[in-house]
Design an enzyme around this catalytic site. Structure first.
Site, PDB file in Angstrom:
ATOM      1  N   MET A  45       0.847  -1.196   0.000  1.00 22.29           N
ATOM      2  CA  MET A  45       0.000   0.000   0.000  1.00 22.29           C
ATOM      3  C   MET A  45       0.883   1.246   0.000  1.00 22.29           C
ATOM      4  O   MET A  45       1.919   1.259   0.647  1.00 22.29           O
ATOM      5  CB  MET A  45      -0.865  -0.003   1.264  1.00 22.29           C
ATOM      6  CG  MET A  45      -1.685   1.265   1.450  1.00 22.29           C
ATOM      7  SD  MET A  45      -2.726   1.215   2.931  1.00 22.29           S
ATOM      8  CE  MET A  45      -1.541   1.742   4.173  1.00 22.29           C
ATOM      9  N   ASP A  47      -0.014   5.755  -0.988  1.00 18.48           N
ATOM     10  CA  ASP A  47      -0.820   6.932  -0.632  1.00 18.48           C
ATOM     11  C   ASP A  47      -2.298   6.667  -0.304  1.00 18.48           C
ATOM     12  O   ASP A  47      -2.951   5.884  -0.998  1.00 18.48           O
ATOM     13  CB  ASP A  47      -0.875   7.914  -1.816  1.00 18.48           C
ATOM     14  CG  ASP A  47       0.446   8.117  -2.489  1.00 18.48           C
ATOM     15  OD1 ASP A  47       1.465   7.637  -1.993  1.00 18.48           O
ATOM     16  OD2 ASP A  47       0.451   8.774  -3.549  1.00 18.48           O
ATOM     17  N   GLN A  63      -3.528   3.608  -2.679  1.00 24.06           N
ATOM     18  CA  GLN A  63      -2.676   3.004  -3.706  1.00 24.06           C
ATOM     19  C   GLN A  63      -2.350   1.579  -3.255  1.00 24.06           C
ATOM     20  O   GLN A  63      -1.809   1.379  -2.157  1.00 24.06           O
ATOM     21  CB  GLN A  63      -1.384   3.814  -3.868  1.00 24.06           C
ATOM     22  CG  GLN A  63      -1.596   5.156  -4.522  1.00 24.06           C
ATOM     23  CD  GLN A  63      -1.834   5.021  -6.018  1.00 24.06           C
ATOM     24  OE1 GLN A  63      -0.908   4.894  -6.802  1.00 24.06           O
ATOM     25  NE2 GLN A  63      -3.105   5.057  -6.427  1.00 24.06           N
ATOM     26  N   TRP A  71       5.926  -2.012  -4.609  1.00 25.37           N
ATOM     27  CA  TRP A  71       5.125  -1.219  -5.542  1.00 25.37           C
ATOM     28  C   TRP A  71       4.996  -1.921  -6.899  1.00 25.37           C
ATOM     29  O   TRP A  71       5.926  -2.585  -7.350  1.00 25.37           O
ATOM     30  CB  TRP A  71       5.806   0.144  -5.713  1.00 25.37           C
ATOM     31  CG  TRP A  71       4.989   1.163  -6.433  1.00 25.37           C
ATOM     32  CD1 TRP A  71       4.117   2.047  -5.874  1.00 25.37           C
ATOM     33  CD2 TRP A  71       4.965   1.418  -7.838  1.00 25.37           C
ATOM     34  NE1 TRP A  71       3.552   2.835  -6.844  1.00 25.37           N
ATOM     35  CE2 TRP A  71       4.050   2.471  -8.058  1.00 25.37           C
ATOM     36  CE3 TRP A  71       5.619   0.860  -8.939  1.00 25.37           C
ATOM     37  CZ2 TRP A  71       3.774   2.983  -9.321  1.00 25.37           C
ATOM     38  CZ3 TRP A  71       5.342   1.365 -10.204  1.00 25.37           C
ATOM     39  CH2 TRP A  71       4.431   2.417 -10.389  1.00 25.37           C
ATOM     40  N   PHE A 103      -3.225   5.821 -10.535  1.00 30.59           N
ATOM     41  CA  PHE A 103      -2.403   6.556  -9.563  1.00 30.59           C
ATOM     42  C   PHE A 103      -3.309   7.380  -8.629  1.00 30.59           C
ATOM     43  O   PHE A 103      -4.531   7.316  -8.695  1.00 30.59           O
ATOM     44  CB  PHE A 103      -1.416   7.460 -10.310  1.00 30.59           C
ATOM     45  CG  PHE A 103      -0.097   6.788 -10.610  1.00 30.59           C
ATOM     46  CD1 PHE A 103       0.012   5.410 -10.712  1.00 30.59           C
ATOM     47  CD2 PHE A 103       1.058   7.549 -10.799  1.00 30.59           C
ATOM     48  CE1 PHE A 103       1.237   4.802 -10.987  1.00 30.59           C
ATOM     49  CE2 PHE A 103       2.284   6.961 -11.068  1.00 30.59           C
ATOM     50  CZ  PHE A 103       2.381   5.580 -11.168  1.00 30.59           C
ATOM     51  N   ARG A 177       0.335  14.867 -12.129  1.00 30.00           N
ATOM     52  CA  ARG A 177      -0.513  13.860 -11.465  1.00 30.00           C
ATOM     53  C   ARG A 177      -1.114  14.312 -10.135  1.00 30.00           C
ATOM     54  O   ARG A 177      -0.858  15.390  -9.653  1.00 30.00           O
ATOM     55  CB  ARG A 177       0.306  12.598 -11.230  1.00 30.00           C
ATOM     56  CG  ARG A 177       1.554  12.777 -10.378  1.00 30.00           C
ATOM     57  CD  ARG A 177       2.226  11.413 -10.187  1.00 30.00           C
ATOM     58  NE  ARG A 177       3.447  11.506  -9.426  1.00 30.00           N
ATOM     59  CZ  ARG A 177       4.661  11.612  -9.946  1.00 30.00           C
ATOM     60  NH1 ARG A 177       4.823  11.654 -11.257  1.00 30.00           N
ATOM     61  NH2 ARG A 177       5.719  11.684  -9.162  1.00 30.00           N
ATOM     62  N   GLU A 229       4.246  16.212  -5.334  1.00 27.95           N
ATOM     63  CA  GLU A 229       3.221  15.176  -5.497  1.00 27.95           C
ATOM     64  C   GLU A 229       2.055  15.450  -4.538  1.00 27.95           C
ATOM     65  O   GLU A 229       2.193  16.211  -3.582  1.00 27.95           O
ATOM     66  CB  GLU A 229       3.804  13.789  -5.170  1.00 27.95           C
ATOM     67  CG  GLU A 229       4.988  13.398  -6.044  1.00 27.95           C
ATOM     68  CD  GLU A 229       5.508  11.986  -5.766  1.00 27.95           C
ATOM     69  OE1 GLU A 229       5.753  11.259  -6.728  1.00 27.95           O
ATOM     70  OE2 GLU A 229       5.681  11.616  -4.590  1.00 27.95           O
ATOM     71  N   TRP A 311       9.471   6.997   0.877  1.00 27.49           N
ATOM     72  CA  TRP A 311       9.963   6.313  -0.338  1.00 27.49           C
ATOM     73  C   TRP A 311      11.420   5.866  -0.217  1.00 27.49           C
ATOM     74  O   TRP A 311      11.861   4.990  -0.965  1.00 27.49           O
ATOM     75  CB  TRP A 311       9.788   7.203  -1.569  1.00 27.49           C
ATOM     76  CG  TRP A 311       8.375   7.174  -2.083  1.00 27.49           C
ATOM     77  CD1 TRP A 311       7.489   8.207  -2.128  1.00 27.49           C
ATOM     78  CD2 TRP A 311       7.679   6.028  -2.606  1.00 27.49           C
ATOM     79  NE1 TRP A 311       6.285   7.784  -2.648  1.00 27.49           N
ATOM     80  CE2 TRP A 311       6.377   6.447  -2.951  1.00 27.49           C
ATOM     81  CE3 TRP A 311       8.019   4.683  -2.813  1.00 27.49           C
ATOM     82  CZ2 TRP A 311       5.417   5.593  -3.490  1.00 27.49           C
ATOM     83  CZ3 TRP A 311       7.069   3.823  -3.348  1.00 27.49           C
ATOM     84  CH2 TRP A 311       5.792   4.281  -3.683  1.00 27.49           C
TER      85      TRP A 311
HETATM   86  C1  FRU Z   1       3.261   9.487  -4.183  1.00 30.26           C
HETATM   87  C2  FRU Z   1       3.120   8.888  -5.564  1.00 30.26           C
HETATM   88  C3  FRU Z   1       2.129   9.705  -6.379  1.00 30.26           C
HETATM   89  C4  FRU Z   1       1.639   8.709  -7.383  1.00 30.26           C
HETATM   90  C5  FRU Z   1       1.616   7.435  -6.582  1.00 30.26           C
HETATM   91  C6  FRU Z   1       1.931   6.197  -7.376  1.00 30.26           C
HETATM   92  O1  FRU Z   1       3.670   8.592  -3.224  1.00 30.26           O
HETATM   93  O2  FRU Z   1       4.376   8.824  -6.196  1.00 30.26           O
HETATM   94  O3  FRU Z   1       2.674  10.867  -6.954  1.00 30.26           O
HETATM   95  O4  FRU Z   1       0.384   9.030  -7.896  1.00 30.26           O
HETATM   96  O5  FRU Z   1       2.567   7.590  -5.551  1.00 30.26           O
HETATM   97  O6  FRU Z   1       1.724   5.054  -6.622  1.00 30.26           O
END
Ligand code: FRU
Length: 509
Positions: A45, A47, A63, A71, A103, A177, A229, A311
């Site tokens: 998981m 965001d 996510q 990921w 996303f 995005r 982001e 990250w």
């Molecule tokens: C932030 C991000 C967003 C993107 C998503 C992809 O953590 O990089 O910018 O939409 O994660 O999983």
């Protein structure tokens, strides 16, 4: 992420996936599993997405990659809650399709049916998200991210993608995005706040389908150590006056390394956002609160949830069958300190439902050391400490286990800074930058210090001076942290100390 990292991560995942079958039988019982934070039952998981409140239910989409603990092709997982504390997982809401991975993005309740998706009087819930075309990315194009819609006519349970997707094409910006959409009542239009490289671009629309570019924000302001982001734009009131807050996550470039979320306070007129200040401000000085945004449709209350990871190491942390959790939901408010405006984050009051006071003491002095370990002896590493110091002297709070692993947090008067130190707090060999001390300049000018600490085995959330300074850090102690001690340099007066145990929200724990 480059190809080599992806291959390494896949190998690591295959190893860890094997372990999960042998060693653990119940998700709630796994090592490091949060007991009152939302985490996915299994797999990867990141965001929080599409957070929206409707008809008494909080929807948390996220996510999600259901096939691995790292990921991969992104879906929107879905969970619901009546109280922001007990969450129920629902089937995946959005799957990747021919336009790409799903996303991050947001969701709104389209009360007036401006989109026309409503049918037979049913109010549409509309999700606005980024489609990420992986083939386009691999082919080296610049326009592989664009914005799309999906809608639900059964209050968020099932979703249909809009046949006219995408609704906002990419003008040639690689990072384009994470649309966060809100209704701007004064102008009777929808506003989309979009992350565009290391800037924010605002768009407006009458129907969620046709979007007009309004303005760009961020040149020469804020931190630019990485890509911007997951933005959010919303108003907050202070003394009857409206202030606009713009949240912008940045990766990397956080104040203590890796990814983090900065914010701006200012004015928004439906077209342009103007920041009040040139100072870079951070929602959280810990390293584990990223991509956080607020729920829509909650009126004047602004409830925030962040992804409790970073990250820099999210894909290698030593949890076995799943990776990461969300922060405790937090109420956001605005506060003025001298001539600056700051965000306060504090745990939502709903957390009190599962928080049981076990010890309380008022108006006393700590002379070098106070050991309150016995008061949380059977807490299973789930507790809350609230302490109100009468002054602003140095202190440190040490949370440890019988292995001698120790998380330390406190205040250093000479530097006028708060800190949290996970150098010796448990497992850390998965990433060289993990075992570190994180610091934050003190924002408050108050002559007293208040602090709330929330521990859930493998995470600590610290809200200081009524949430002006916040730290969220994960840590991986080899056994449950059951000792709690407070150290001072000499005699330090405490107005009040409260200790509480926190219940698990996993059934049977
Ligand atoms: C932030 C991000 C967003 C993107 C998503 C992809 O953590 O990089 O910018 O939409 O994660 O999983």
């Amino acid at each position: 992420m480059n190809e080599k990292t992806v291959i390494l991560l896949i190998c690591f995942t295959m190893m860890t996936d094997n372990l999960s079958a042998q060693d653990f039988n119940r998700a709630g019982n796994e090592k490091y599993r949060p007991q009152f934070h939302f985490s996915p039952e299994t797999k990867w998981m990141n965001d929080p997405n599409g957070m929206v409140y409707y008809k008494g239910t909080y929807h948390l989409f996220y996510q999600f990659y259901p096939d691995s603990t790292v990921w991969g092709p992104m879906h929107w997982g879905h969970a619901v809650s009546k109280d922001l504390v007990h969450w129920k997982n629902l089937p995946i809401a959005l799957y990747p399709d021919s336009l790409g991975y799903i996303f991050s993005g947001s969701a709104v309740v389209d009360i007036n049916n401006s989109s026309g998706f409503g049918k037979d009087g049913k109010v549409p819930m509309v999700a606005i998200f980024t489609h990420h075309d992986i083939k386009g990315e691999k082919a080296g194009t610049n326009d592989f991210q664009y914005q799309s819609l999906a809608y639900s006519l059964d209050s968020g349970t099932t979703w249909t993608k809009y046949a006219g997707n995408p609704v906002l094409k990419n003008p040639g910006i690689r990072d384009f995005r994470d649309p966060k959409v809100m209704w701007f009542e004064e102008g009777k239009k929808w506003i989309m706040t979009l992350a565009t490289k290391d800037r924010i671009t605002f768009y407006s629309s009458a129907d969620l389908k046709n979007w007009t570019r309004e303005s760009e924000f961020g040149n020469n302001l804020g931190a630019h150590g990485g890509v911007w982001e997951c933005p959010d734009l919303f108003p907050l009131e202070l003394n009857g006056k409206k202030y606009w807050v713009l949240l912008v996550s940045i990766n990397p470039g956080g104040p203590n390394g890796g990814s983090a979320t900065q914010y701006f306070t200012g004015d928004f007129d439906g077209k342009t956002f103007k920041s009040h200040s040139k100072e870079t401000k951070w929602v959280d000085y810990g390293t584990d609160n990223y991509a956080g945004v607020t729920f829509s449709n909650t009126g004047n209350r602004k409830i925030f949830i962040g992804w409790m990871s970073n990250w820099q190491y999210a894909q290698v942390v030593p949890t076995i069958s799943w990776r990461s959790a969300m922060t405790i939901p937090r109420d956001l408010r605005i506060e003025q300190v001298n001539d600056q405006f700051y965000l306060n984050s504090n745990p939502v009051k709903e957390l009190n439902k599962i928080t049981n006071l076990s010890f309380s003491k008022e108006n006393f002095v700590i002379n070098h050391k106070l050991d309150v370990s016995k008061k949380i002896a059977d807490s299973k590493g789930r507790f809350k400490l609230d302490i109100f110091f009468a002054g602003t002297d140095d202190f440190s709070i040490r949370i440890s286990n019988e292995r001698g692993e120790e998380l330390i947090l406190g205040y250093e008067k000479a530097a006028d800074q708060y800190f949290i130190d996970r150098t010796n707090a448990g497992e850390s060999d998965f990433e060289p930058g993990f075992a570190k001390k994180h610091t934050a300049p003190r924002i408050s000018k108050s002559s007293t210090i208040s602090l709330s600490l929330i521990v859930d085995h493998a995470s600590a959330e610290v809200f200081i001076d009524n949430g002006l300074n916040v730290f969220t850090d994960v840590f991986f102690p080899g056994s449950l942290p059951g000792n709690l001690k407070i150290f001072t340099k000499g005699k330090v007066r405490v107005n009040k100390l409260e200790l509480s145990k926190i219940e698990s929200v996993w059934p049977g724990f």
